[in-house]
Scaffold this motif. Structure first.
Motif, PDB file in Angstrom:
ATOM      1  N   ALA A   3      33.479  16.206  34.602  1.00  0.00           N
ATOM      2  CA  ALA A   3      34.328  14.878  34.099  1.00  0.00           C
ATOM      3  C   ALA A   3      33.367  14.184  33.171  1.00  0.00           C
ATOM      4  CB  ALA A   3      34.687  13.870  35.137  1.00  0.00           C
ATOM      5  N   THR A   5      31.991  10.684  31.946  1.00  0.00           N
ATOM      6  CA  THR A   5      31.916   9.512  32.524  1.00  0.00           C
ATOM      7  C   THR A   5      32.021   8.242  31.521  1.00  0.00           C
ATOM      8  OG1 THR A   5      29.630   9.229  32.253  1.00  0.00           O
ATOM      9  CG2 THR A   5      30.333  10.269  34.254  1.00  0.00           C
ATOM     10  N   LEU A   6      32.378   7.214  31.897  1.00  0.00           N
ATOM     11  CA  LEU A   6      32.452   5.987  30.923  1.00  0.00           C
ATOM     12  C   LEU A   6      31.011   5.802  30.290  1.00  0.00           C
ATOM     13  CD1 LEU A   6      33.545   3.548  29.399  1.00  0.00           C
ATOM     14  CD2 LEU A   6      33.106   2.366  31.620  1.00  0.00           C
ATOM     15  N   ARG A  10      30.606   5.864  26.205  1.00  0.00           N
ATOM     16  CA  ARG A  10      30.135   4.752  25.537  1.00  0.00           C
ATOM     17  C   ARG A  10      28.929   5.167  24.471  1.00  0.00           C
ATOM     18  NH1 ARG A  10      30.442  -0.904  28.538  1.00  0.00           N
ATOM     19  NH2 ARG A  10      31.983  -1.610  26.928  1.00  0.00           N
ATOM     20  N   VAL A  13      30.639   6.769  21.783  1.00  0.00           N
ATOM     21  CA  VAL A  13      30.638   5.734  20.663  1.00  0.00           C
ATOM     22  C   VAL A  13      29.541   4.981  19.902  1.00  0.00           C
ATOM     23  CG1 VAL A  13      31.950   3.327  20.359  1.00  0.00           C
ATOM     24  CG2 VAL A  13      33.066   5.151  21.976  1.00  0.00           C
ATOM     25  N   ASP A  14      28.589   4.512  20.741  1.00  0.00           N
ATOM     26  CA  ASP A  14      27.456   3.957  20.053  1.00  0.00           C
ATOM     27  C   ASP A  14      26.811   4.890  19.189  1.00  0.00           C
ATOM     28  OD1 ASP A  14      28.317   1.760  21.551  1.00  0.00           O
ATOM     29  OD2 ASP A  14      26.757   1.903  22.833  1.00  0.00           O
ATOM     30  N   LEU A  17      28.730   5.047  15.834  1.00  0.00           N
ATOM     31  CA  LEU A  17      28.743   3.916  15.004  1.00  0.00           C
ATOM     32  C   LEU A  17      27.199   3.635  14.771  1.00  0.00           C
ATOM     33  CD1 LEU A  17      30.124   1.049  17.523  1.00  0.00           C
ATOM     34  CD2 LEU A  17      31.231   2.320  15.584  1.00  0.00           C
ATOM     35  N   ASP A  34      39.646  11.543  27.656  1.00  0.00           N
ATOM     36  CA  ASP A  34      39.048  12.431  28.750  1.00  0.00           C
ATOM     37  C   ASP A  34      39.911  13.830  28.418  1.00  0.00           C
ATOM     38  OD1 ASP A  34      41.765  12.184  29.780  1.00  0.00           O
ATOM     39  OD2 ASP A  34      41.244  10.783  31.278  1.00  0.00           O
ATOM     40  N   PRO A  39      42.566   7.773  26.992  1.00  0.00           N
ATOM     41  CA  PRO A  39      41.445   7.029  26.496  1.00  0.00           C
ATOM     42  C   PRO A  39      40.260   6.437  27.523  1.00  0.00           C
ATOM     43  CG  PRO A  39      43.298   5.744  25.506  1.00  0.00           C
ATOM     44  CD  PRO A  39      43.829   7.012  26.677  1.00  0.00           C
ATOM     45  N   LEU A  40      39.175   6.725  27.121  1.00  0.00           N
ATOM     46  CA  LEU A  40      37.956   6.072  28.062  1.00  0.00           C
ATOM     47  C   LEU A  40      37.148   4.939  27.283  1.00  0.00           C
ATOM     48  CD1 LEU A  40      36.164   9.484  29.227  1.00  0.00           C
ATOM     49  CD2 LEU A  40      37.354   7.624  30.793  1.00  0.00           C
ATOM     50  N   ALA A  41      37.108   5.140  25.961  1.00  0.00           N
ATOM     51  CA  ALA A  41      36.108   4.124  25.313  1.00  0.00           C
ATOM     52  C   ALA A  41      36.703   4.172  23.887  1.00  0.00           C
ATOM     53  CB  ALA A  41      34.728   4.307  25.475  1.00  0.00           C
ATOM     54  N   PHE A  42      36.569   3.068  23.311  1.00  0.00           N
ATOM     55  CA  PHE A  42      36.870   2.736  22.079  1.00  0.00           C
ATOM     56  C   PHE A  42      36.058   1.469  21.592  1.00  0.00           C
ATOM     57  CE2 PHE A  42      39.941   0.637  18.932  1.00  0.00           C
ATOM     58  CZ  PHE A  42      40.060   1.666  17.907  1.00  0.00           C
ATOM     59  N   ALA A  43      35.866   1.570  20.154  1.00  0.00           N
ATOM     60  CA  ALA A  43      35.375   0.474  19.478  1.00  0.00           C
ATOM     61  C   ALA A  43      35.758   0.601  17.887  1.00  0.00           C
ATOM     62  CB  ALA A  43      33.828   0.601  19.328  1.00  0.00           C
ATOM     63  N   ARG A  44      36.407  -0.592  17.367  1.00  0.00           N
ATOM     64  CA  ARG A  44      36.734  -0.633  15.846  1.00  0.00           C
ATOM     65  C   ARG A  44      36.097  -1.618  15.161  1.00  0.00           C
ATOM     66  NH1 ARG A  44      41.214  -3.438  12.942  1.00  0.00           N
ATOM     67  NH2 ARG A  44      42.081  -3.962  15.086  1.00  0.00           N
TER      68      ARG A  44
ATOM     69  N   MET C   1      34.167  17.329  39.521  1.00  0.00           N
ATOM     70  CA  MET C   1      35.496  17.309  39.610  1.00  0.00           C
ATOM     71  C   MET C   1      36.166  18.663  39.838  1.00  0.00           C
ATOM     72  SD  MET C   1      37.447  15.227  36.286  1.00  0.00           S
ATOM     73  CE  MET C   1      39.113  15.874  35.889  1.00  0.00           C
TER      74      MET C   1
ATOM     75  N   LEU D   6      34.091  -7.304  16.335  1.00  0.00           N
ATOM     76  CA  LEU D   6      33.726  -6.215  17.475  1.00  0.00           C
ATOM     77  C   LEU D   6      32.806  -6.555  18.380  1.00  0.00           C
ATOM     78  CD1 LEU D   6      34.016  -3.481  18.733  1.00  0.00           C
ATOM     79  CD2 LEU D   6      32.356  -2.727  16.925  1.00  0.00           C
ATOM     80  N   LEU D  40      40.492  -3.428  19.232  1.00  0.00           N
ATOM     81  CA  LEU D  40      39.191  -3.457  19.033  1.00  0.00           C
ATOM     82  C   LEU D  40      38.213  -2.946  19.636  1.00  0.00           C
ATOM     83  CD1 LEU D  40      39.199  -7.333  17.814  1.00  0.00           C
ATOM     84  CD2 LEU D  40      38.679  -5.319  16.235  1.00  0.00           C
ATOM     85  N   PHE D  42      37.686  -1.056  24.008  1.00  0.00           N
ATOM     86  CA  PHE D  42      38.212  -0.406  25.180  1.00  0.00           C
ATOM     87  C   PHE D  42      37.220   0.364  26.084  1.00  0.00           C
ATOM     88  CE2 PHE D  42      40.397   2.874  27.541  1.00  0.00           C
ATOM     89  CZ  PHE D  42      41.368   2.356  28.575  1.00  0.00           C
ATOM     90  N   ALA D  43      37.440  -0.006  27.378  1.00  0.00           N
ATOM     91  CA  ALA D  43      36.628   0.886  28.310  1.00  0.00           C
ATOM     92  C   ALA D  43      37.363   1.101  29.637  1.00  0.00           C
ATOM     93  CB  ALA D  43      34.958   0.418  28.792  1.00  0.00           C
ATOM     94  N   ARG D  44      37.200   2.295  30.053  1.00  0.00           N
ATOM     95  CA  ARG D  44      38.059   2.558  31.362  1.00  0.00           C
ATOM     96  C   ARG D  44      36.841   3.303  32.415  1.00  0.00           C
ATOM     97  NH1 ARG D  44      40.950   7.352  33.038  1.00  0.00           N
ATOM     98  NH2 ARG D  44      41.123   8.003  30.868  1.00  0.00           N
ATOM     99  N   ASP D  46      34.918   4.846  35.483  1.00  0.00           N
ATOM    100  CA  ASP D  46      35.239   6.171  36.119  1.00  0.00           C
ATOM    101  C   ASP D  46      36.092   5.847  37.559  1.00  0.00           C
ATOM    102  OD1 ASP D  46      33.390   7.024  34.419  1.00  0.00           O
ATOM    103  OD2 ASP D  46      31.615   6.968  35.595  1.00  0.00           O
TER     104      ASP D  46
END
Lengths: 143, 143, 143, 143
Positions: A3, A5-6, A10, A13-14, A17, A34, A39-44, C1, D6, D40, D42-44, D46
């Motif tokens: 799986a 992971t968050l 992240r 994402v980082d 960016l 996933d 959705p797991l992680a997002f940044a705008r 998983m 952000l 903007l 998001f995080a989910r 585990d």
């Protein structure tokens, strides 16, 4: 099955960016999904237009659903536009066939998620996505 | 009216899967719909991407709704893409105009269902669909 | 998983159908979803109405999305109907809060999929779902 | 107009997650929207179920769209369920009327965004949302 992971999401994402800032890109949005397309992680970033969420989502979601990075979906769209248009409909609109939707794979090749980037040129979006995957130590498959 | 039974629908699914394995295809998904376009039987092989359901559904559903195998819908898309794009919209996105959506007919020609396959090339998807129909002793019409 | 295989998913379907026949149930439909809420295996018995697909899907999909068997969603609907109505909207209509949507868990408790059954009373639908999980040797969580 | 950056949005997300971990909550998802209702950050976590995105989104989006925290929408739902059900439809399903959707306001009271949390009890979701707002030094309005 591994799986995503968050924490790893992240890092993706980082990493994306950081690449965008270092390269002087326009503001981007980065989404990590996933293996089920959720959705797991997002940044705008500040200044990125509101629809960047939907475009980044369409790139990553289309990649997960069809099991191929969005660059390959662009090739398919150029060869057979009506297929990709219909697949967009079949997937509720959540398929955007230009580069920037990159599959994330475990060491054994299994798809464990996808990252979608939108805001710059498609090629630069993809470069940011690949940088994000690299920052998390994940195999990336742009299609 | 001759109805397609679950037993026959499952023979179609199993015949399509057997063809795919014997031919060394990538993992596929196989869906059988009844004459009203409603699901009877479905299987998605391990490793087939999640969206294979939606693509297989769009092939079979489009075939039932327009009364023609999806190969003929591809010909229509190549001649008149805007019609097929609009029909996709009119049918809620559930029309995918590439080979692999095959009508199932009774001995007298009546449409009693359809099978949709997704996962391989469109031509191979169609071959698996035809093999499934043959395994169930049904007339197949690929369009 | 752990991933749910097609082979296991089909054992769930067959176990549920066998239970329904042995118990003299009305015709049912049985759907197995993976951990991301995507279809793996489905069968609808002869005589089951066309909408059984959608009801079975709503039970299993709601269970996956909210991480709880659909019996618990019924309790929530009875306590707070407006929440469940709104969650139905948020999930695109694919949440049906009555028994018969059962989570499938790996030995360590992880959710690896869900089975949804529709066609009989909700309690009997759930009994068939549980029998299907048992036939596949999977832990079942009806909520 | 003061825009939500952000950086501030991510402080909200991290503050909410820190609260959830310190309090021993079940895994949660946290979404921050801008004043136009667009994502903007998001995080989910585990272990949070896939639909937590949609529920968190419905809480925050409903708050932005109707200009009130989702606790007040719950009061409206308890008084007039048909209004909230219809508003859910009018907003494409993206309104979830239970606590956990909190407006974010500038010092002068202007709405600059919202945070939605899902995964625990509604009251605990709201507590995490409020902790997130506090961590970012923003005024919070739970409704």
């Amino acid at each position: 099955m591994s799986a995503l992971t968050l924490e790893a999401a992240r890092r993706v994402v980082d990493g994306a960016l950081a690449h965008a800032r270092a390269a002087g890109f326009k503001p981007i949005a980065v989404l990590v999904l996933d293996a089920g397309g959720h959705p797991l992680a997002f940044a705008r970033e500040d200044g990125a237009s509101p629809g960047r969420w939907a475009i980044a989502h369409g790139k990553a979601h289309g990649a997960i659903m069809l099991g191929t990075g969005s660059r390959a979906l662009m090739a398919r769209a150029e060869a057979q536009a009506y297929f990709v248009a219909a697949a967009n409909g079949a997937l509720g609109g959540a398929l955007v066939p230009v580069p920037g939707g990159v599959l994330l794979r475990a060491a054994d090749g299994e798809v464990i998620g996808a990252v979608g980037v939108s805001g710059e040129t498609s090629d630069n979006d993809e470069a940011a996505a690949l940088a994000g995957a690299a920052a998390a130590g994940l195999r990336a498959d742009p299609g």
